[in-house]
Structures are given as structure tokens and as C-alpha cells.
Design an enzyme around this catalytic site. Structure first.
Site, PDB file in Angstrom:
ATOM      1  N   THR A   1      -9.003  -5.962   3.918  1.00 19.32           N
ATOM      2  CA  THR A   1      -8.904  -5.033   2.792  1.00 19.32           C
ATOM      3  C   THR A   1      -9.876  -5.545   1.738  1.00 19.32           C
ATOM      4  OG1 THR A   1      -6.550  -4.720   3.268  1.00 19.32           O
ATOM      5  CG2 THR A   1      -7.334  -3.977   1.115  1.00 19.32           C
TER       6      THR A   1
ATOM      7  N   GLU B   1      -9.970  12.447   7.398  1.00 22.55           N
ATOM      8  CA  GLU B   1      -9.718  13.764   6.795  1.00 22.55           C
ATOM      9  C   GLU B   1     -10.901  14.708   6.940  1.00 22.55           C
ATOM     10  OE1 GLU B   1      -7.871  13.909   2.831  1.00 22.55           O
ATOM     11  OE2 GLU B   1      -7.585  11.759   3.077  1.00 22.55           O
TER      12      GLU B   1
ATOM     13  N   ASP C   1      -9.071   0.132   1.968  1.00 14.36           N
ATOM     14  CA  ASP C   1      -8.062  -0.232   2.966  1.00 14.36           C
ATOM     15  C   ASP C   1      -8.607   0.170   4.343  1.00 14.36           C
ATOM     16  OD1 ASP C   1      -5.667  -0.818   4.270  1.00 14.36           O
ATOM     17  OD2 ASP C   1      -4.812   1.147   3.833  1.00 14.36           O
TER      18      ASP C   1
ATOM     19  N   ARG D   1      -8.320   3.726  13.364  1.00 15.63           N
ATOM     20  CA  ARG D   1      -7.446   4.880  13.632  1.00 15.63           C
ATOM     21  C   ARG D   1      -6.904   4.923  15.055  1.00 15.63           C
ATOM     22  NH1 ARG D   1      -6.155   5.863   8.523  1.00 15.63           N
ATOM     23  NH2 ARG D   1      -7.920   6.505   7.254  1.00 15.63           N
TER      24      ARG D   1
ATOM     25  N   GLU E   1     -10.619   3.666   3.558  1.00 17.34           N
ATOM     26  CA  GLU E   1      -9.704   4.448   2.724  1.00 17.34           C
ATOM     27  C   GLU E   1     -10.002   4.126   1.273  1.00 17.34           C
ATOM     28  OE1 GLU E   1      -5.614   3.803   4.006  1.00 17.34           O
ATOM     29  OE2 GLU E   1      -5.824   5.391   5.508  1.00 17.34           O
TER      30      GLU E   1
ATOM     31  N   TYR F   1       1.730   2.823  15.447  1.00 21.99           N
ATOM     32  CA  TYR F   1       2.415   3.034  14.167  1.00 21.99           C
ATOM     33  C   TYR F   1       3.870   3.481  14.284  1.00 21.99           C
ATOM     34  CZ  TYR F   1       2.411   8.180  13.816  1.00 21.99           C
ATOM     35  OH  TYR F   1       2.660   9.502  13.998  1.00 21.99           O
TER      36      TYR F   1
ATOM     37  N   HIS G   1      -4.045  13.876   0.704  1.00 20.41           N
ATOM     38  CA  HIS G   1      -4.284  13.005   1.866  1.00 20.41           C
ATOM     39  C   HIS G   1      -3.134  13.139   2.863  1.00 20.41           C
ATOM     40  CE1 HIS G   1      -5.254   9.459   4.267  1.00 20.41           C
ATOM     41  NE2 HIS G   1      -4.071   8.941   3.980  1.00 20.41           N
TER      42      HIS G   1
ATOM     43  N   ASP H   1       0.846  -1.192   0.000  1.00 18.16           N
ATOM     44  CA  ASP H   1       0.000   0.000   0.000  1.00 18.16           C
ATOM     45  C   ASP H   1       0.885   1.246   0.000  1.00 18.16           C
ATOM     46  OD1 ASP H   1      -2.353   1.406  -0.052  1.00 18.16           O
ATOM     47  OD2 ASP H   1      -2.620   1.387   2.120  1.00 18.16           O
TER      48      ASP H   1
ATOM     49  N   GLN I   1      -4.166   2.442  15.135  1.00 17.75           N
ATOM     50  CA  GLN I   1      -3.078   2.962  14.291  1.00 17.75           C
ATOM     51  C   GLN I   1      -2.241   4.005  15.029  1.00 17.75           C
ATOM     52  OE1 GLN I   1      -4.573   4.608  10.622  1.00 17.75           O
ATOM     53  NE2 GLN I   1      -2.554   5.033   9.774  1.00 17.75           N
TER      54      GLN I   1
ATOM     55  N   LYS J   1      -4.478  -2.083  10.117  1.00 13.12           N
ATOM     56  CA  LYS J   1      -4.771  -2.158   8.695  1.00 13.12           C
ATOM     57  C   LYS J   1      -5.000  -3.581   8.202  1.00 13.12           C
ATOM     58  CE  LYS J   1      -3.560   2.161   7.419  1.00 13.12           C
ATOM     59  NZ  LYS J   1      -4.322   3.013   6.499  1.00 13.12           N
TER      60      LYS J   1
ATOM     61  N   THR K   1      -4.789   6.249   0.044  1.00 15.95           N
ATOM     62  CA  THR K   1      -6.035   7.023   0.028  1.00 15.95           C
ATOM     63  C   THR K   1      -5.982   8.126  -1.023  1.00 15.95           C
ATOM     64  OG1 THR K   1      -6.161   6.655   2.384  1.00 15.95           O
ATOM     65  CG2 THR K   1      -7.635   8.321   1.486  1.00 15.95           C
TER      66      THR K   1
ATOM     67  N   GLU L   1      -9.139   3.802  -2.384  1.00 12.34           N
ATOM     68  CA  GLU L   1      -7.887   3.613  -3.121  1.00 12.34           C
ATOM     69  C   GLU L   1      -8.158   2.897  -4.440  1.00 12.34           C
ATOM     70  OE1 GLU L   1      -4.663   2.088  -0.816  1.00 12.34           O
ATOM     71  OE2 GLU L   1      -5.361   3.008   1.060  1.00 12.34           O
TER      72      GLU L   1
ATOM     73  N   ARG M   1       1.217  17.587  12.799  1.00 18.83           N
ATOM     74  CA  ARG M   1       2.237  18.648  12.686  1.00 18.83           C
ATOM     75  C   ARG M   1       1.634  19.822  11.908  1.00 18.83           C
ATOM     76  NH1 ARG M   1       4.079  13.838  11.135  1.00 18.83           N
ATOM     77  NH2 ARG M   1       3.594  14.425   9.000  1.00 18.83           N
TER      78      ARG M   1
ATOM     79  N   TYR N   1       1.115   5.753  -0.570  1.00 18.44           N
ATOM     80  CA  TYR N   1       0.651   6.963   0.125  1.00 18.44           C
ATOM     81  C   TYR N   1       0.771   8.090  -0.894  1.00 18.44           C
ATOM     82  CZ  TYR N   1       0.411   9.670   4.605  1.00 18.44           C
ATOM     83  OH  TYR N   1       0.064  10.466   5.676  1.00 18.44           O
TER      84      TYR N   1
HETATM   85 MN    MN Z   1      -4.131   2.865   2.785  1.00 18.27          MN
END
Ligand code: MN
Length: 439
Positions: free
Chosen positions: A269, A385, A245, A249, A211, A256, A147, A140, A252, A265, A371, A213, A156, A142
Site C-alpha cells: 500500500t 471500474e 491500495d 483482482r 485504488e 475474498y 465505487h 481500509d 481477490q 491487498k 476507492t 484513496e 449482481r 469502502y
Molecule cells: Mn481499498
């Protein structure tokens, strides 16, 4: 001299079919599409091609001598119970098979051909779709900068994108064993979470997300140790599908660091059952999105000789249907609409990067884009999001959602559309959330 369209020379199958349902303006599966899948009917699994509201049984076509002109390996591949052997044959064989299947279904086909093909068409309602391939490995990416930026902002706010983003297509190795076909129920996973200052705890996820995709099925692939040059990358792409996907959260965010996604994850899927060949999407190719001034150029190994048709204009939609909506007879509500063309990294760059260290890609491997989100509100490819505002998502029943509840059905749709051409659809990628773990 007249400009040649970028797709000149590719076999185009934009004509009409003698099968009426294939000519309906809203069908996902006109003659110009001809996606491959595995269907189960009368106790047997076979390779089929979607056309209108039917499935053409490719194995039966081969057995009835209807696939003349198709090479031996591809012919043998058509008899399989998964698409891997056909995927391994490569683009010349795929083209020959596609041309032959198109000629069988074209309205100009001879009456004798129509008579022989008609009994080999199975109603989609009578077939059960299965996973299209034995998926050895799943990766997978990114690839959507929108996203990555929205998600990065949550952690951040001043510096949402990490310094590597515009140089390296970021990805991770996912898990192939839990890839399921559209329609399979999704069990809400348990996992370890840590909410603010409390101690870590184990239990059902409370932040289940989807997600949106696109999946890339690999064709022949490369030998271990041999990288694929970017100019050849698309010769190793059999076709595309939709991918959900699913992501927990809360699990995650606790697990992560430092190695990335894991149990948040790999519990499930979902993929759509039909693989749309790149050839079907040829008329919908568009230039890769120009990098904004100041962004670095891709490194040479990721720079294609031309990016004039490196992207694909594919509209992608997410719909949600809750239990209450179902009971009230309300139609699924549109949550977002995005487009595959908005990715920062193109398909050929993802495939090239993956093999650039010599890692071997094999027939049936699945790469997913990550995503897919656009810059505008309304094009976010996941619920995470949509959390930036104070408002939760509001459903027609008055219910609200920040994350998925049990009973929620998530439906992805994808289609390429252009004036004067038939619409190419991907079918649906759906899953319904059910409560709790199996004991
Ligand atoms: Mn994904």
C-alpha cells in the site's frame, strides 16, 4: 447579523511567504498548507514541514529556540524521527505549532527571524522522504457508493449494493507492515487464482490494479472500551494523505469469500509522504453530500450535530506512465479525476464507526477511505471500474490497458482549490510496477 464563515476562528495562514517558491500559483505547498513529513538528509531522519520547494527542519527550529509558544510535549514531538508523538498531542498543540511555523515563514516575519530560519530550509531535491509515522494499524473502508455500486454491478447486475451499505460504513483491517512511501517500487505479487473452469493455480497476478484513496492519520485516539462521539471525531484526525491500495483482482475474486480481502491487498500500500493538517483544509470544507430521497438517515451515533462542513472539496487525479511513454518522452496521461466530497460516508463517520464498539485508535493509525469514485465516467478510482465498456484504456502510444503492466508508473495527485485562496496540494503518491517476486 452577518453570517460567519464555517471556518471563522480557525487560524488562517493564507498570506504570502518570504520564500519565493511558496508563492508560486502552482506549488502544492504554499504558506496556507504546511504539511508534516519525515525527511532524510545528511544521514539523519527528521520531522519537516513542506514549504514551496523546501523543507523546514522542525527539529532544528526547536533546537534554535524558534518554536517559543509551543507546548513542551509538542516541542519534544518535533525532535522525533516519526510523527507519532506530535500526533498524540491533539488539536490545540497542533494549532499552536502551525501558527508558530506560519509566523516564521510569513513575509511579515522580522528580518532577524528570516536570517535564522533560512539556513534551516533544505531543498526537497536533496532530501529523501520516508514514512511519516510508525503505523500500528491500518484499516481500509469502502466509503464511495459509486465505487461500491460499479463493483457490485459486476457480480449482481440487478442488485449491486448489499443491504447493509447505507447503514454501516463497511471496512476491513488491512496490513500495516507493507505500507510504503511514495516512490517505492511495487513488485507484482504471486498468488492463487482460478480462471473460469480451470483448476486453481499459483503464479503472478495478471489483474494488477490501483485504488485511489485518501488516508486519515489518527491523532490522540481513544482508550480501549471508550467510543468517540461523532462531534469529537475530528479532534482525533491529525491530517490526510493520498493512498494507493494496490489490488490483485484475480487473487481477490478467488480468495475474498467469506472473510474479505487478504493477500490480494496486503502485498503493498503506497502513501504520499506529506500529511496535510485538517486546519489547512478548513477553507475547503463543504456540506456532506445529501442522501438521495428514500435512503435511510444515518443511525444516531453516526449523525453529526451539523453536516454543513462535513466533507472536503479535494480534487483527486490518477495519471499513468508506461515504459513506452517514458521512452518516447510522453507526459503521464490522466486516467481519471474524482473528488473526496463524493463519498457516502464522511471522515467523522468513519472514525466514529471504527471506535463505536470500543476499539481503540492510536496515534499514527491509518484509516483509508476506500476507492474514491464519482458518478460520472472519467471519475472511476480504479481500473476495475473502467472495465464495464468493451474498450480498454488507450494510452498516447497506442498501447491499451485493462490492468497494469510491468514498468507502468501510477501517479496520484490531490489538491484543494478555490477562488481567491492559494491552492493546497498533497504532493504525489507514485509507484512503478516491477516484475516478479524476490527469490
Ligand atoms: Mn481499498
Amino acid at each position: 447579523m452577518a453570517m460567519m464563515p464555517p471556518t471563522a476562528g480557525l487560524p488562517q495562514t493564507a498570506g504570502r511567504s518570504w520564500l519565493a517558491s511558496a508563492n508560486h500559483p502552482q506549488t502544492d505547498f504554499p504558506l496556507a498548507n504546511l504539511p508534516y513529513g519525515i525527511f532524510r538528509h545528511a544521514g539523519r531522519s527528521r520531522i519537516g514541514v513542506a514549504i514551496g520547494d523546501r523543507i523546514l527542519d522542525l527539529r532544528a527550529c526547536a533546537e534554535h529556540g524558534l518554536l517559543c509558544g509551543v507546548g513542551c510535549e509538542a516541542l519534544e514531538g518535533c525532535g522525533g524521527q516519526c510523527l507519532n508523538a506530535l500526533m498524540a498531542c491533539g488539536p490545540q498543540a497542533w494549532s499552536a505549532l502551525r501558527r508558530r511555523v506560519a509566523s516564521l515563514l510569513d513575509e511579515d516575519a522580522a528580518g532577524e527571524i528570516k536570517q535564522r530560519v533560512d539556513p534551516l530550509l533544505i531543498s526537497m531535491n536533496e532530501a529523501e522522504m520516508q514514512l511519516p509515522a510508525v503505523i500500528g494499524d491500518y484499516t481500509d473502508f469502502y466509503a464511495s457508493i459509486h465505487h461500491a455500486t460499479r463493483v457490485g454491478k459486476r457480480f449482481r447486475p440487478d442488485n449491486p449494493l448489499l443491504p447493509n451499505y447505507k447503514y454501516v460504513p463497511i471496512g476491513y483491517h488491512g496490513r500495516a507492515s507493507s505500507i510504503v512511501v511514495s516512490g517505492t517500487e511495487i513488485r507484482r505479487p504471486c498468488g492463487q487464482t482460478k480462471i473460469q473452469d480451470s483448476d486453481p493455480a499459483f503464479g503472478s497476478t495478471r489483474m494488477l490494479d490501483y485504488e485511489l484513496e485518501v488516508g486519515i492519520f489518527i491523532g490522540p485516539g481513544n482508550t480501549l472500551g471508550r467510543a468517540l462521539p461523532i462531534a469529537e471525531a475530528e479532534q482525533h484526525v491529525f491530517g490526510l494523505c493520498l493512498v494507493n491500495d494496490w489490488s490483485a483482482r484475480d487473487i481477490q475474486s478467488w480468495e475474498y469469500q467469506p472473510l474479505g480481502p487478504f493477500l490480494a491487498k496486503n502485498f503493498a500500500t503506497t502513501i504520499s509522504p506529506w500529511i496535510v493538517p485538517l486546519e489547512a483544509l478548513a477553507p475547503h470544507r463543504v456540506p456532506a453530500t445529501a442522501r438521495p430521497p428514500g435512503d435511510p438517515a444515518p443511525l444516531p451515533y453516526l449523525s453529526a450535530p451539523s453536516t454543513d462542513c462535513a466533507a472536503i472539496d479535494l480534487t483527486l487525479e490518477v495519471y499513468l506512465e508506461s515504459n513506452q511513454m517514458r521512452e518516447a518522452g510522453a507526459a503521464p496521461v490522466l486516467l481519471s479525476r474524482g473528488n473526496l466530497r463524493d463519498l457516502y460516508w464522511t471522515i467523522d463517520q468513519l472514525v466514529t464507526h471504527h471506535s463505536s464498539n470500543g476499539c481503540n485508535l492510536r496515534p499514527g493509525d491509518l484509516l483509508a477511505t476506500g476507492t474514491i469514485s464519482g458518478a460520472e465516467p472519467g471519475s472511476e478510482g480504479c481500473l476495475l471500474e473502467m472495465q464495464s465498456g468493451a474498450e480498454a484504456v488507450r494510452l498516447p502510444t497506442g498501447e491499451t490497458r485493462r490492468f497494469l503492466k510491468d514498468g507502468d508508473t501510477v501517479i496520484f495527485r490531490g489538491y484543494a482549490q478555490k477562488d481567491g485562496l492559494p491552492r493546497i496540494g498533497f504532493g504525489e503518491c507514485t509507484g512503478t510496477i516491477v516484475c516478479g517476486a524476490l527469490s
